[in-house]
Scaffold this motif. Structure first.
Motif, PDB file in Angstrom:
ATOM      1  N   ALA A 297       0.823  -1.209   0.000  1.00 22.86           N
ATOM      2  CA  ALA A 297       0.000   0.000   0.000  1.00 22.86           C
ATOM      3  C   ALA A 297       0.857   1.259   0.000  1.00 22.86           C
ATOM      4  O   ALA A 297       0.567   2.228  -0.715  1.00 22.86           O
ATOM      5  N   ALA A 298       1.915   1.259   0.794  1.00 20.08           N
ATOM      6  CA  ALA A 298       2.784   2.436   0.880  1.00 20.08           C
ATOM      7  C   ALA A 298       3.402   2.769  -0.475  1.00 20.08           C
ATOM      8  O   ALA A 298       3.692   3.930  -0.766  1.00 20.08           O
ATOM      9  N   GLY A 299       3.592   1.746  -1.299  1.00 25.54           N
ATOM     10  CA  GLY A 299       4.135   1.984  -2.632  1.00 25.54           C
ATOM     11  C   GLY A 299       3.204   2.767  -3.542  1.00 25.54           C
ATOM     12  O   GLY A 299       3.632   3.273  -4.581  1.00 25.54           O
ATOM     13  N   LEU A 300       1.940   2.887  -3.167  1.00 24.60           N
ATOM     14  CA  LEU A 300       0.973   3.649  -3.951  1.00 24.60           C
ATOM     15  C   LEU A 300       0.978   5.135  -3.596  1.00 24.60           C
ATOM     16  O   LEU A 300       0.389   5.946  -4.321  1.00 24.60           O
ATOM     17  N   VAL A 301       1.623   5.496  -2.490  1.00 17.24           N
ATOM     18  CA  VAL A 301       1.587   6.870  -1.986  1.00 17.24           C
ATOM     19  C   VAL A 301       2.657   7.716  -2.664  1.00 17.24           C
ATOM     20  O   VAL A 301       3.828   7.336  -2.699  1.00 17.24           O
ATOM     21  N   GLU A 302       2.264   8.860  -3.193  1.00 21.28           N
ATOM     22  CA  GLU A 302       3.196   9.782  -3.845  1.00 21.28           C
ATOM     23  C   GLU A 302       3.391  11.023  -2.993  1.00 21.28           C
ATOM     24  O   GLU A 302       2.502  11.438  -2.232  1.00 21.28           O
ATOM     25  N   ASP A 303       4.563  11.643  -3.112  1.00 17.16           N
ATOM     26  CA  ASP A 303       4.856  12.884  -2.389  1.00 17.16           C
ATOM     27  C   ASP A 303       3.844  13.965  -2.778  1.00 17.16           C
ATOM     28  O   ASP A 303       3.340  14.001  -3.908  1.00 17.16           O
ATOM     29  N   GLY A 304       3.560  14.844  -1.821  1.00 21.22           N
ATOM     30  CA  GLY A 304       2.724  16.002  -2.100  1.00 21.22           C
ATOM     31  C   GLY A 304       1.249  15.710  -2.253  1.00 21.22           C
ATOM     32  O   GLY A 304       0.503  16.539  -2.786  1.00 21.22           O
ATOM     33  N   THR A 305       0.791  14.558  -1.764  1.00 24.26           N
ATOM     34  CA  THR A 305      -0.614  14.183  -1.929  1.00 24.26           C
ATOM     35  C   THR A 305      -1.344  14.172  -0.580  1.00 24.26           C
ATOM     36  O   THR A 305      -0.728  14.248   0.484  1.00 24.26           O
ATOM     37  N   VAL A 306      -2.673  14.074  -0.677  1.00 17.47           N
ATOM     38  CA  VAL A 306      -3.525  13.943   0.511  1.00 17.47           C
ATOM     39  C   VAL A 306      -4.009  12.503   0.570  1.00 17.47           C
ATOM     40  O   VAL A 306      -4.641  12.011  -0.363  1.00 17.47           O
ATOM     41  N   VAL A 307      -3.706  11.834   1.682  1.00 15.28           N
ATOM     42  CA  VAL A 307      -4.003  10.417   1.832  1.00 15.28           C
ATOM     43  C   VAL A 307      -4.935  10.217   3.024  1.00 15.28           C
ATOM     44  O   VAL A 307      -4.758  10.845   4.073  1.00 15.28           O
ATOM     45  N   TYR A 308      -5.920   9.349   2.863  1.00 18.23           N
ATOM     46  CA  TYR A 308      -6.786   8.980   3.981  1.00 18.23           C
ATOM     47  C   TYR A 308      -6.410   7.594   4.477  1.00 18.23           C
ATOM     48  O   TYR A 308      -6.285   6.649   3.689  1.00 18.23           O
ATOM     49  N   LEU A 309      -6.243   7.466   5.790  1.00 17.17           N
ATOM     50  CA  LEU A 309      -5.998   6.183   6.434  1.00 17.17           C
ATOM     51  C   LEU A 309      -7.207   5.840   7.297  1.00 17.17           C
ATOM     52  O   LEU A 309      -7.488   6.525   8.285  1.00 17.17           O
ATOM     53  N   ASP A 310      -7.896   4.790   6.941  1.00 17.37           N
ATOM     54  CA  ASP A 310      -9.062   4.350   7.689  1.00 17.37           C
ATOM     55  C   ASP A 310      -8.628   3.770   9.037  1.00 17.37           C
ATOM     56  O   ASP A 310      -7.468   3.393   9.233  1.00 17.37           O
ATOM     57  N   ALA A 311      -9.574   3.679   9.952  1.00 15.41           N
ATOM     58  CA  ALA A 311      -9.275   3.083  11.254  1.00 15.41           C
ATOM     59  C   ALA A 311      -8.958   1.606  11.087  1.00 15.41           C
ATOM     60  O   ALA A 311      -9.526   0.923  10.243  1.00 15.41           O
ATOM     61  N   GLY A 312      -8.044   1.110  11.907  1.00 11.80           N
ATOM     62  CA  GLY A 312      -7.745  -0.306  11.868  1.00 11.80           C
ATOM     63  C   GLY A 312      -6.262  -0.582  11.979  1.00 11.80           C
ATOM     64  O   GLY A 312      -5.423   0.267  11.671  1.00 11.80           O
ATOM     65  N   THR A 313      -5.951  -1.782  12.407  1.00 12.56           N
ATOM     66  CA  THR A 313      -4.561  -2.144  12.649  1.00 12.56           C
ATOM     67  C   THR A 313      -3.783  -2.365  11.355  1.00 12.56           C
ATOM     68  O   THR A 313      -2.561  -2.205  11.337  1.00 12.56           O
ATOM     69  N   THR A 314      -4.451  -2.737  10.269  1.00  9.44           N
ATOM     70  CA  THR A 314      -3.751  -2.879   8.994  1.00  9.44           C
ATOM     71  C   THR A 314      -3.329  -1.520   8.460  1.00  9.44           C
ATOM     72  O   THR A 314      -2.174  -1.328   8.049  1.00  9.44           O
ATOM     73  N   CYS A 315      -4.251  -0.571   8.465  1.00 10.74           N
ATOM     74  CA  CYS A 315      -3.905   0.782   8.003  1.00 10.74           C
ATOM     75  C   CYS A 315      -2.837   1.415   8.890  1.00 10.74           C
ATOM     76  O   CYS A 315      -1.978   2.169   8.408  1.00 10.74           O
ATOM     77  N   GLN A 316      -2.854   1.124  10.187  1.00 10.45           N
ATOM     78  CA  GLN A 316      -1.848   1.689  11.081  1.00 10.45           C
ATOM     79  C   GLN A 316      -0.442   1.209  10.716  1.00 10.45           C
ATOM     80  O   GLN A 316       0.542   1.923  10.928  1.00 10.45           O
ATOM     81  N   GLU A 317      -0.332   0.010  10.154  1.00 11.40           N
ATOM     82  CA  GLU A 317       0.970  -0.506   9.738  1.00 11.40           C
ATOM     83  C   GLU A 317       1.585   0.339   8.613  1.00 11.40           C
ATOM     84  O   GLU A 317       2.788   0.301   8.380  1.00 11.40           O
ATOM     85  N   VAL A 318       0.745   1.105   7.913  1.00 10.70           N
ATOM     86  CA  VAL A 318       1.242   1.956   6.830  1.00 10.70           C
ATOM     87  C   VAL A 318       1.986   3.173   7.383  1.00 10.70           C
ATOM     88  O   VAL A 318       2.906   3.698   6.743  1.00 10.70           O
TER      89      VAL A 318
ATOM     90  N   ALA B 230      -7.391   7.136  -0.885  1.00  9.54           N
ATOM     91  CA  ALA B 230      -7.992   6.683   0.374  1.00  9.54           C
ATOM     92  C   ALA B 230      -7.718   5.211   0.567  1.00  9.54           C
ATOM     93  O   ALA B 230      -7.966   4.398  -0.328  1.00  9.54           O
ATOM     94  N   PHE B 231      -7.205   4.864   1.745  1.00 12.99           N
ATOM     95  CA  PHE B 231      -7.036   3.476   2.137  1.00 12.99           C
ATOM     96  C   PHE B 231      -8.194   3.098   3.064  1.00 12.99           C
ATOM     97  O   PHE B 231      -8.311   3.642   4.165  1.00 12.99           O
ATOM     98  N   LEU B 232      -9.030   2.179   2.628  1.00  9.54           N
ATOM     99  CA  LEU B 232     -10.142   1.697   3.446  1.00  9.54           C
ATOM    100  C   LEU B 232      -9.765   0.378   4.105  1.00  9.54           C
ATOM    101  O   LEU B 232      -9.053  -0.440   3.522  1.00  9.54           O
ATOM    102  N   SER B 233     -10.286   0.163   5.306  1.00 10.77           N
ATOM    103  CA  SER B 233     -10.102  -1.108   6.004  1.00 10.77           C
ATOM    104  C   SER B 233     -11.454  -1.799   6.114  1.00 10.77           C
ATOM    105  O   SER B 233     -12.503  -1.186   5.900  1.00 10.77           O
ATOM    106  N   THR B 234     -11.422  -3.082   6.447  1.00  9.46           N
ATOM    107  CA  THR B 234     -12.668  -3.819   6.674  1.00  9.46           C
ATOM    108  C   THR B 234     -12.393  -5.066   7.500  1.00  9.46           C
ATOM    109  O   THR B 234     -11.284  -5.605   7.476  1.00  9.46           O
ATOM    110  N   GLY B 235     -13.413  -5.512   8.213  1.00 13.86           N
ATOM    111  CA  GLY B 235     -13.320  -6.777   8.925  1.00 13.86           C
ATOM    112  C   GLY B 235     -13.979  -7.904   8.161  1.00 13.86           C
ATOM    113  O   GLY B 235     -13.777  -9.076   8.471  1.00 13.86           O
ATOM    114  N   THR B 236     -14.774  -7.553   7.125  1.00 15.64           N
ATOM    115  CA  THR B 236     -15.496  -8.557   6.347  1.00 15.64           C
ATOM    116  C   THR B 236     -15.617  -8.106   4.902  1.00 15.64           C
ATOM    117  O   THR B 236     -15.956  -6.959   4.631  1.00 15.64           O
TER     118      THR B 236
END
Length: 262
Positions: free
Chosen positions: A94-115, A177-183
């Protein structure tokens, strides 16, 4: 299915199993449509396959007996210790998708926190999150401008959601935007137990130029009561190598690009 006439029971059973291997869980209604048979016939087929130990009935539908997909615990501390290697490889991709100078959304969750720690090398980055743990970690990165959505706090997940959080999102232009999910599964897409979380996730999708779902393979096949989005509304799915190739192909057929992190 073949157009050469109705299938005999054994052929239907094999087709039903094939469909389940692609979706994890299917409803009775979906199976009647896909197999072009009556509810009674589908129920008889399920009963026969259940007796042989190949499937298990669930409320309103059926799943494979050996399928492990299920919703993780909702309490944050318990979830944080689950499937850490899977989360880490997903975060790297996922981090490889992030470019400098952009606005990124990280959803709640332990997977997104790893980013979060993987964003330290980026410059002029703005990160928006509804996750309190992620926000604290982001504030330790001098190159990142952090925005928290606010909203109604949920102690179990360590995050916030609801209409107040959604209003904050509506004022932002999010690049990725990075979305998380449990299902998640093929038929129902991304689902959630909370309508408040659905409200925020949908606001994020409406404000984002690109949406990527971060979801490990152990969460595949579970279904919660509220639908967040179908898979065809996603631009990218980032998962791990635990999903069979036929499921990966089925996800890609719906539209999103699939990154299968090894």
């Amino acid at each position: 299915m073949s157009g050469n006439g109705p299938l005999i029971p054994e052929q239907r059973h094999q087709e039903l199993l094939r469909l389940l291997r692609g979706s994890g869980v299917l409803s009775i209604r979906e199976l009647t449509a896909r197999l072009n048979v009556s509810h009674m016939t589908v129920r008889r087929d399920i009963a026969a396959l259940e007796e042989s130990g190949q499937v298990v009935s669930v409320q309103g539908g059926v799943r494979l007996a050996d399928w492990t997909g299920n919703a993780p615990p909702r309490e944050r501390a318990t979830r944080a210790a689950l499937e850490v290697p899977r989360k880490q490889v997903i975060a790297q991709a996922a981090a490889g998708l992030v470019e400098d100078g952009t606005v990124v959304y990280l959803d709640a969750g332990t997977t997104c926190q790893e980013v979060v720690p993987l964003l330290a090398a980026r410059t002029n980055l703005t990160v928006v999150t509804n996750d309190f743990h992620a926000a604290l970690a982001l504030m330790a990165l001098p190159s990142v401008h952090t925005i928290h959505t606010g909203g109604e706090a949920d102690a179990d997940s360590g995050s916030s959601s609801g209409p107040l959080a959604a209003r904050t999102i509506e004022d932002l232009n999010i690049d990725l935007a990075f979305l998380s999910t449990g299902t998640w599964d093929l038929s129902h897409g991304v689902t959630s137990h909370s309508s408040e979380k659905v409200l925020l996730k949908r606001a994020v999708m409406a404000s984002a130029a690109s949406v990527a779902l971060l979801a490990d393979s152990t969460k595949w096949g579970g279904v919660e009561r509220f639908t967040v989005t179908r898979l065809d509304a996603l631009d990218t799915v980032v998962t791990d190598s635990g999903l069979p190739a036929e499921i990966i192909d089925s996800i890609a057929e719906q539209g999103p690009k699939v990154l299968r992190a090894e």
